[in-house]
Design a protein around this motif. Structure first.
Motif, mmCIF file in Angstrom:
data_model
loop_
_atom_site.group_PDB
_atom_site.id
_atom_site.type_symbol
_atom_site.label_atom_id
_atom_site.label_comp_id
_atom_site.label_asym_id
_atom_site.label_seq_id
_atom_site.Cartn_x
_atom_site.Cartn_y
_atom_site.Cartn_z
ATOM 1 N N ALA A 113 0.507 -0.970 0.291
ATOM 2 C CA ALA A 113 -0.035 -0.005 -0.026
ATOM 3 C C ALA A 113 0.841 1.294 0.096
ATOM 4 C CB ALA A 113 -0.959 0.449 1.351
ATOM 5 N N ALA A 114 2.348 0.973 0.236
ATOM 6 C CA ALA A 114 2.718 2.036 0.235
ATOM 7 C C ALA A 114 3.987 2.311 -0.799
ATOM 8 C CB ALA A 114 3.717 2.658 2.073
ATOM 9 N N GLU A 117 5.790 -17.210 -1.784
ATOM 10 C CA GLU A 117 4.950 -17.695 -0.866
ATOM 11 C C GLU A 117 3.455 -17.133 -0.951
ATOM 12 O OE1 GLU A 117 7.053 -14.794 2.290
ATOM 13 O OE2 GLU A 117 7.719 -16.481 0.078
ATOM 14 N N PHE A 118 3.061 -15.628 -1.240
ATOM 15 C CA PHE A 118 1.827 -15.507 -1.323
ATOM 16 C C PHE A 118 1.846 -15.152 -2.873
ATOM 17 C CE2 PHE A 118 3.710 -12.317 1.500
ATOM 18 C CZ PHE A 118 3.298 -13.305 2.941
ATOM 19 N N THR A 119 -0.093 -15.448 -3.267
ATOM 20 C CA THR A 119 -1.163 -14.996 -3.992
ATOM 21 C C THR A 119 -1.537 -13.904 -3.799
ATOM 22 O OG1 THR A 119 -2.730 -16.180 -3.363
ATOM 23 C CG2 THR A 119 -0.928 -17.341 -4.884
ATOM 24 N N ALA A 120 -1.164 -13.044 -5.820
ATOM 25 C CA ALA A 120 -2.100 -11.729 -5.006
ATOM 26 C C ALA A 120 -2.912 -11.269 -6.041
ATOM 27 C CB ALA A 120 -0.888 -10.781 -4.544
ATOM 28 N N THR A 121 -4.523 -10.693 -5.498
ATOM 29 C CA THR A 121 -4.841 -10.328 -6.885
ATOM 30 C C THR A 121 -5.268 -9.158 -6.808
ATOM 31 O OG1 THR A 121 -6.941 -11.088 -5.790
ATOM 32 C CG2 THR A 121 -6.033 -12.935 -6.909
ATOM 33 N N LEU A 122 -5.859 -7.794 -7.865
ATOM 34 C CA LEU A 122 -6.227 -6.036 -7.589
ATOM 35 C C LEU A 122 -7.255 -6.375 -8.475
ATOM 36 C CD1 LEU A 122 -4.263 -3.850 -6.404
ATOM 37 C CD2 LEU A 122 -3.898 -3.676 -9.113
ATOM 38 N N ARG A 123 -8.307 -5.512 -8.361
ATOM 39 C CA ARG A 123 -9.481 -5.128 -8.702
ATOM 40 C C ARG A 123 -9.728 -3.454 -8.086
ATOM 41 N NH1 ARG A 123 -13.982 -5.043 -5.693
ATOM 42 N NH2 ARG A 123 -13.846 -6.057 -3.401
ATOM 43 N N LEU A 124 -11.018 -3.021 -8.676
ATOM 44 C CA LEU A 124 -11.154 -1.189 -8.842
ATOM 45 C C LEU A 124 -12.217 -1.785 -7.420
ATOM 46 C CD1 LEU A 124 -11.928 -0.397 -12.047
ATOM 47 C CD2 LEU A 124 -10.342 0.104 -10.616
ATOM 48 N N TYR A 137 -9.125 3.932 -6.583
ATOM 49 C CA TYR A 137 -8.674 3.286 -5.059
ATOM 50 C C TYR A 137 -9.096 1.252 -5.268
ATOM 51 C CZ TYR A 137 -10.607 6.547 -1.221
ATOM 52 O OH TYR A 137 -10.534 8.212 -0.669
ATOM 53 N N LEU A 138 -7.828 0.861 -5.175
ATOM 54 C CA LEU A 138 -8.086 -0.487 -5.690
ATOM 55 C C LEU A 138 -7.595 -1.654 -4.034
ATOM 56 C CD1 LEU A 138 -4.697 0.392 -7.673
ATOM 57 C CD2 LEU A 138 -7.077 -0.321 -8.806
ATOM 58 N N VAL A 139 -8.474 -2.227 -4.539
ATOM 59 C CA VAL A 139 -8.472 -3.493 -3.529
ATOM 60 C C VAL A 139 -7.428 -4.768 -3.906
ATOM 61 C CG1 VAL A 139 -9.971 -5.168 -2.277
ATOM 62 C CG2 VAL A 139 -11.103 -3.011 -2.859
ATOM 63 N N LEU A 140 -6.307 -4.733 -3.207
ATOM 64 C CA LEU A 140 -5.603 -5.303 -3.502
ATOM 65 C C LEU A 140 -6.024 -7.204 -1.959
ATOM 66 C CD1 LEU A 140 -2.786 -6.850 -4.119
ATOM 67 C CD2 LEU A 140 -2.003 -5.447 -1.554
ATOM 68 N N SER A 189 -7.428 -8.779 2.925
ATOM 69 C CA SER A 189 -7.739 -7.724 2.018
ATOM 70 C C SER A 189 -7.190 -5.901 2.719
ATOM 71 C CB SER A 189 -8.912 -7.628 1.120
ATOM 72 O OG SER A 189 -9.030 -8.876 0.556
ATOM 73 N N THR A 190 -6.966 -5.273 1.695
ATOM 74 C CA THR A 190 -6.040 -3.621 1.351
ATOM 75 C C THR A 190 -7.097 -2.700 1.141
ATOM 76 O OG1 THR A 190 -5.746 -2.218 2.917
ATOM 77 C CG2 THR A 190 -4.491 -3.731 1.747
ATOM 78 N N VAL A 191 -7.718 -1.655 1.198
ATOM 79 C CA VAL A 191 -8.398 -0.471 -0.254
ATOM 80 C C VAL A 191 -6.691 -0.330 0.216
ATOM 81 C CG1 VAL A 191 -9.166 1.042 -0.536
ATOM 82 C CG2 VAL A 191 -10.371 -0.351 0.354
ATOM 83 N N ILE A 192 -5.853 0.260 -1.138
ATOM 84 C CA ILE A 192 -5.166 0.900 -1.742
ATOM 85 C C ILE A 192 -5.315 2.374 -2.338
ATOM 86 C CG2 ILE A 192 -3.211 1.731 -2.934
ATOM 87 C CD1 ILE A 192 -2.783 -1.849 -2.394
ATOM 88 N N GLN A 193 -4.379 3.819 -2.002
ATOM 89 C CA GLN A 193 -5.576 4.945 -2.475
ATOM 90 C C GLN A 193 -4.401 4.888 -3.279
ATOM 91 O OE1 GLN A 193 -4.745 8.147 -0.192
ATOM 92 N NE2 GLN A 193 -6.398 8.525 -1.410
ATOM 93 N N GLY A 194 -4.250 5.221 -5.254
ATOM 94 C CA GLY A 194 -3.540 5.500 -6.050
ATOM 95 C C GLY A 194 -3.746 6.335 -6.357
ATOM 96 N N SER A 195 -2.708 7.009 -7.574
ATOM 97 C CA SER A 195 -2.947 8.275 -8.177
ATOM 98 C C SER A 195 -3.715 7.916 -9.343
ATOM 99 C CB SER A 195 -1.761 9.260 -8.382
ATOM 100 O OG SER A 195 -0.929 9.325 -7.342
ATOM 101 N N LEU A 196 -4.866 8.957 -9.964
ATOM 102 C CA LEU A 196 -5.787 8.888 -11.334
ATOM 103 C C LEU A 196 -4.999 9.703 -11.969
ATOM 104 C CD1 LEU A 196 -8.194 7.711 -12.454
ATOM 105 C CD2 LEU A 196 -9.595 8.870 -10.997
#
Length: 626
Positions: free
Chosen positions: A416-417, A447-454, A486-489, A501-508
């Motif tokens: 998220a950072a 060791e992790f799997t990751a997905t990203l969505r709006l 906003y993205l959900v990782l 899961s967490t919400v990530i603040q991106g730059s539009l």
């Protein structure tokens, strides 16, 4: 202590004084629940009726005050809502995720500035409560203040608080809108001449921000607990000769041996520690065996703030979700009886080494008469809180599940950072549809799997593969109102059977024109909602309860069943208000929407004409300086 069953107490503390309106609010929290954040603007708008279940009221409040509210929270700890509302997009300007170089961003404060003509009032809230829906036992200290002349006694030094507030924008992972950092710094600068009224029975008070480079004077309990070898205790001694009082009491959901040992000084007669049983289990056996110390365990099924954690529900695949926030005990407080006084610390810092030496935290350090605030009186006041004598011996190791959950949350904070850059471009021949591209350089560990969505859409999700290079993900045919920064990782540890899961603040970077207006329009999908929004939006923020405005008046006036009664009066009244120049242009999307839906209604036509005339008149007045 605040009632864990509801959050009304916080709502009341945020409410402006009678006859005042919000000028600026700055809040900080470790965990942020986005749905809870939607309720904050309602606290500042008296005319809204504070009906959180009324989306129109929430929308009106957001439109009114979001440009005057700034909330800072730890990156990686924005809770992903199960059902994302369109209204979450209106949080974008006011919510700022932050990341610090070491430790966590963990303070829980509110600084509020209210105005009435040229008069100003201030309020400071210091608590242990996150901006979430968790049910927990908390403590809160409220200070009210007002400006004084330079030669008047201003009471507690506001300098540490002002420097803390001014430094917040520099911690943001996404640069705030251009004018927001300057406004936050402006608010901080105005604290220099604020005199704070001390709480009842408190004789002395000091603001104690930690982790932001603030220096503390000798004699501060906070300074001594941070560095007992170089800062004196209450007896003006350091190290093994230090003394903080014969009777002491600690309330903290998290504890460790180092902080407890600093309170178990050689002259201690009684140290009372109120914590969570699973955290007391992790203390050293020698710490628990100290005969001068008694331990009380809170009766809870809690989930900690970081993944020293427990788990919540299991999904269909059998994977357990790491829960987002603590339930049960959340208060943090320290009381030391020394001589005829009791010294108290209240705020966000847990009784841990990290809480006092690594994290960004905020405490109030206070002194009052022992006969009024003494340790035994505090113990008596807590008799109805569900604590029981801890019958364990400590010495337990942290479970493998807890360690796995900790690794998962660390990975989310790291992700998220990072910078997530989004671009939205028109999607072929589809009307008001866009392709949203997400670019970033973060990769999950193998060791992790990751997905990203709006955040705005539950599907589709993009898989983030482990890679040393940049990543690009594209989402097609996204409606204009669903374009979001906003993205959900979601991270999953298959071996441990855990996910979070967490919400990530991106730059539009390419924000389509009219996006937020489209969200407003999509919420106001029938004439009744539109008319209700207009009435609420035009109601003065400082309208008193029972003054004939707000949602209660809306329901009883006949306005809700199709009449435009009251709207003309409200619009004329709003023209004379201090915010007319911003209120009326903001209504364009609403008025145009109303005309599209009910353009054949003569009353709607007249209302639209009145709005257009008011807007033109305000433009002419501004042009000529009237």
């Amino acid at each position: 202590m605040l009632n864990p069953a509801n959050r009304q107490a916080l709502t009341q503390q945020l409410r402006p004084p009678a006859g005042f309106r919000l000028a600026h609010a700055v809040g900080t929290t470790f965990t942020l629940d986005m749905t809870s954040a939607l309720s904050v603007p309602l606290s500042f708008v008296a005319g809204s009726g504070e009906e959180f279940t009324n989306k129109v009221a929430v929308l009106s409040a957001l439109k009114k005050v979001s440009d005057r509210v700034d909330i800072f929270c730890q990156a990686g700890h924005i809770k992903a809502p199960s059902d994302a509302s369109d209204l979450l997009a209106l949080l974008e300007p006011m919510v700022h995720q932050v990341s610090v170089k070491r430790g966590l961003f963990h303070p829980k404060i509110w600084l509020l500035e209210f105005e009435s003509d040229d008069e100003r009032r201030y309020r400071f809230l210091c608590s242990s409560r996150n901006l979430t829906t968790d049910a927990s036992w908390d403590l809160l200290v409220r200070l009210d203040g007002q400006p004084v002349r330079d030669n008047e006694d201003a009471g507690p030094d506001s300098g540490p608080l002002a420097r803390f507030i001014a430094g917040l924008p520099s911690l943001c992972t996404v640069k705030p809108d251009a004018d927001r950092p300057a406004r936050v710094r402006g608010l901080a600068s105005r604290l220099a001449n604020v005199r704070w009224d001390l709480p009842e029975d408190i004789h002395r008070l000091a603001f104690r921000p930690m982790g932001m480079g603030e220096d503390f004077e000798q004699g501060s309990i906070v300074a001594h607990l941070r560095d007992p070898e170089n800062f004196v205790a209450l007896n003006n001694k350091t190290g093994n000769a230090a003394f903080l009082g014969r009777d002491k009491l600690v309330i903290s959901p998290f504890v460790d041996d180092r902080l407890i040992s600093r309170l178990q000084d050689r002259w201690t007669e009684n140290l009372y520690v109120y914590s969570r049983g699973d955290q007391l289990d992790l203390l050293n056996e020698k710490t628990v065996a100290d005969t001068r110390t008694s331990f009380q365990a809170f009766d809870e099924l809690g989930i900690p703030e970081s993944a020293d954690s427990g788990l919540s529900e299991t999904d269909e695949s059998g994977t357990q979700q790491v829960a987002d926030d603590l339930t049960g005990l959340h208060a943090k407080a320290y009381f030391c009886d020394y001589d005829h006084f009791t010294y108290a610390l209240l705020g966000s810092a847990n009784a841990t080494e990290a809480g006092f030496t690594k994290n960004v935290e905020f405490l109030l350090e206070m002194r009052g008469a022992k006969k009024r605030l003494g340790v035994q009186r505090i113990r008596e006041s807590m008799k109805d809180v569900p604590f029981a004598v801890y019958d364990g011996t400590g010495g337990q190791a942290r479970s493998e599940e807890d360690k796995a959950a900790f690794r998962l949350e660390n990975a989310l904070r790291d992700a998220a950072a990072r910078r997530f850059l989004l671009d939205a471009v028109p999607d072929g021949g589809l009307k008001n549809a866009f392709t949203v591209t997400v670019s970033h350089d973060w990769s999950p560990k193998p060791e992790f799997t990751a997905t990203l969505r709006l955040l705005s859409l539950p599907q589709p999700s993009a898989v983030v593969e482990p890679s040393s290079g940049p990543h690009n993900h594209s989402f097609h045919a996204i409606p204009l109102a669903d374009v979001t920064p906003y993205l959900v990782l979601t991270l999953e540890d298959p071996e441990a059977g855990l996910s979070k899961s967490t919400v990530i603040q991106g730059s539009l970077r390419t924000d389509p024109e009219g996006r937020l207006d489209e969200i407003v329009a999509r919420q106001l999908d029938d004439p009744q909602k539109l008319r209700q929004f207009l009435l609420l939006f035009l109601t003065p923020e400082d309208a008193l309860p029972g003054s004939g405005t707000g949602t209660g008046w809306f329901a009883s006036s006949g306005f809700g069943d199709g009449s435009t009664a009251g709207l003309f009066e409200a619009m004329v009244g709003a023209m004379a208000g201090p915010d007319a120049s911003s209120v009326f242009p903001d209504l364009k999307v609403v008025m145009d929407r109303l005309l599209v839906l009910r353009g054949d209604d003569s009353e709607i036509q007249q209302l639209h004409a009145l709005w257009a005339a008011a807007t033109d008149a305000l433009d002419i007045g501004e042009l000529h300086g009237v």
